[in-house]
Design an enzyme around this catalytic site. Sequence first.
Site, short mmCIF file in Angstrom:
data_model
loop_
_atom_site.label_atom_id
_atom_site.label_comp_id
_atom_site.label_asym_id
_atom_site.label_seq_id
_atom_site.Cartn_x
_atom_site.Cartn_y
_atom_site.Cartn_z
N TRP A 108 -21.47 -10.89 31.15
CA TRP A 108 -20.71 -11.17 30.10
C TRP A 108 -20.19 -12.23 30.17
O TRP A 108 -19.96 -12.94 29.08
CB TRP A 108 -19.47 -9.90 30.12
CG TRP A 108 -19.94 -8.39 29.61
CD1 TRP A 108 -19.91 -7.56 30.13
CD2 TRP A 108 -19.88 -8.30 28.33
NE1 TRP A 108 -20.21 -6.52 29.26
CE2 TRP A 108 -20.28 -6.76 28.03
CE3 TRP A 108 -19.74 -9.05 27.06
CZ2 TRP A 108 -20.40 -6.25 26.88
CZ3 TRP A 108 -19.92 -8.57 25.90
CH2 TRP A 108 -20.31 -7.14 25.96
N TRP A 139 -4.75 -8.90 6.86
CA TRP A 139 -3.76 -8.63 7.98
C TRP A 139 -2.17 -8.39 7.63
O TRP A 139 -1.82 -9.18 6.73
CB TRP A 139 -3.60 -9.62 9.02
CG TRP A 139 -5.22 -9.90 9.53
CD1 TRP A 139 -6.04 -10.99 9.42
CD2 TRP A 139 -5.87 -9.11 10.51
NE1 TRP A 139 -7.34 -10.92 9.95
CE2 TRP A 139 -7.14 -9.79 10.68
CE3 TRP A 139 -5.59 -7.91 11.04
CZ2 TRP A 139 -8.15 -9.33 11.48
CZ3 TRP A 139 -6.60 -7.43 11.95
CH2 TRP A 139 -7.98 -7.85 12.19
N TRP A 144 -6.05 -11.11 15.08
CA TRP A 144 -6.46 -11.20 16.61
C TRP A 144 -6.24 -12.51 16.82
O TRP A 144 -6.06 -12.73 18.35
CB TRP A 144 -7.96 -10.94 16.75
CG TRP A 144 -8.94 -11.64 15.82
CD1 TRP A 144 -9.53 -11.24 14.71
CD2 TRP A 144 -9.53 -12.90 16.33
NE1 TRP A 144 -10.48 -12.29 14.20
CE2 TRP A 144 -10.35 -13.26 14.94
CE3 TRP A 144 -9.48 -13.65 17.35
CZ2 TRP A 144 -11.17 -14.31 15.10
CZ3 TRP A 144 -10.10 -14.68 17.33
CH2 TRP A 144 -10.92 -15.32 16.37
N TRP A 187 -11.25 -10.73 22.32
CA TRP A 187 -10.35 -10.38 21.01
C TRP A 187 -11.28 -10.16 19.94
O TRP A 187 -10.63 -9.27 19.08
CB TRP A 187 -9.51 -11.55 20.98
CG TRP A 187 -8.31 -11.59 21.65
CD1 TRP A 187 -7.86 -12.24 22.88
CD2 TRP A 187 -6.96 -10.75 21.33
NE1 TRP A 187 -6.57 -11.61 23.46
CE2 TRP A 187 -5.92 -10.83 22.45
CE3 TRP A 187 -6.79 -9.82 20.42
CZ2 TRP A 187 -5.01 -9.99 22.28
CZ3 TRP A 187 -5.52 -8.78 20.33
CH2 TRP A 187 -4.81 -9.24 21.46
N GLU A 235 -20.54 -7.97 34.83
CA GLU A 235 -19.04 -8.50 34.55
C GLU A 235 -19.41 -10.11 34.47
O GLU A 235 -18.99 -10.71 33.51
CB GLU A 235 -18.03 -8.30 35.16
CG GLU A 235 -17.57 -6.74 35.05
CD GLU A 235 -17.34 -6.31 33.62
OE1 GLU A 235 -16.46 -7.03 33.10
OE2 GLU A 235 -17.83 -5.33 33.18
N ASN A 260 -8.11 -5.36 33.00
CA ASN A 260 -8.99 -5.52 32.22
C ASN A 260 -9.08 -4.37 31.09
O ASN A 260 -9.23 -4.44 30.01
CB ASN A 260 -10.55 -5.85 32.47
CG ASN A 260 -11.46 -6.35 31.66
OD1 ASN A 260 -11.17 -7.39 30.88
ND2 ASN A 260 -12.62 -5.79 31.22
#
Length: 436
Positions: free
Chosen positions: A262, A291, A344, A367, A259, A326
């Site tokens: 990341w 969208w 998004w 996102w 993590e 998360n």
Amino acid sequence: MHSSPVAIMWFRRDLRLKDNAALYHALTSGLPVVPVFIFDRNILDDLEDKSDRRVEFIHAALMEMQDELLKIGSTMDVRYGFPKEVYAQLLKEYKVQKVYTNHDYEPYAQERDAEVAAIIEGNGGSFHHFKDQVIFEKGEVVKDDGKPYTVFTPYSRRWKATLNEFYLKSYPTEKYFGAFLKQVPRALPSLDSLGFQEVAKPFPSRELDEELVRKYSDQRDIPSIQGTSRLGVHLRFGTISIRELARRAGALNETFLNELIWRDFYHMILANFPQVGKGMAFKPEYDQIKWRNDEGEFRRWCEGTTGYPIVDAGMRELNATGFMHNRVRMIVASFLTKHLLIDWRWGEAYFAKKLLDFDFAANNGGWQWAAGSGCDAAPYFRVFNPYLQTQKFDPKLQYIRQWVPEFEGFGYPKPIVEHDFARKRCLEVYSATLKR
């Protein structure tokens, strides 16, 4: 004006006196060090919520630092204003020879730092900046051809292969605290004087729960329990050292270390692919998606009244606490972009307003991952089923009952859209764009 030359240590996302890269270099520069923090009006003026707990968190961290400095006869110099104007004033009050600070990779920060560096250098000083909030940055972990990675797994392998004790070593700042400029104590501006109000709720602890980290692999996806560290806000504002955390936690659980990797990965992406910091999709073709952007449906998503209990629980937790688990972040992001076909960027902006641990690089990366438009993203045809996610991660409905107690009653809204219909619609819209 102080008669002798000084170095300024400009704190931003590194609100601690221990194991701080730029502070170490400032304290060993041979100049008396003035610790400075600026409540930046370019940021604060855009915050609509005057009870924004991130400002309160920063203020509390500065008070802690001030207590430490007062014990050694120094003081924080905390200003409120626009950085260029603040530095113009600092140059009148101090003979600023050097400014030390740590890297900030966000788009606004890059512009701000370039402007301040130009001011300092234009006055005969020098501007020095260092890596502090990540283990590896920019081009330190790259492919064999020197190009940046865009897929996490090979990046993480190279990250781990590159890691050695040098990168996790702490900066021994305490040994040099005598280099802080001795000054009469300066009062910190109050939250009220900054235009913000105190909420006075406790913040997550910065202490690492080693037992939690040991169990992290098994518990991290269960939102009804405290299975994650809640250290995000401390990493965001640098009240803990990423080096210390990686050193301690990495020895306990590799999944937890992943993590942190990341986090480095998304900061590396932001540094090497600046378009993601300008509101653009990492994969340009995704900017062509049509969208729906229904404002009424977006409002229901924000309020947590979509009729999907796991989605609504996440949004209500976020609105009430500034935190969202998360796993649930992935569920609500997938729902907004794929079930509702809402851009998004709308969700990214809402999280930016609400998350106590908001970090531009990670928020943008998360996102775009959910929407399919990012690096190493979920494929566009992967649409989370909220019911299956609930069965898997909240089977006893403990999390849902905590945040949506009325979900079994007549007053709870019907689903805003039927899942199978929404999935089919999403695949049609995405594929129509991406298969051109």
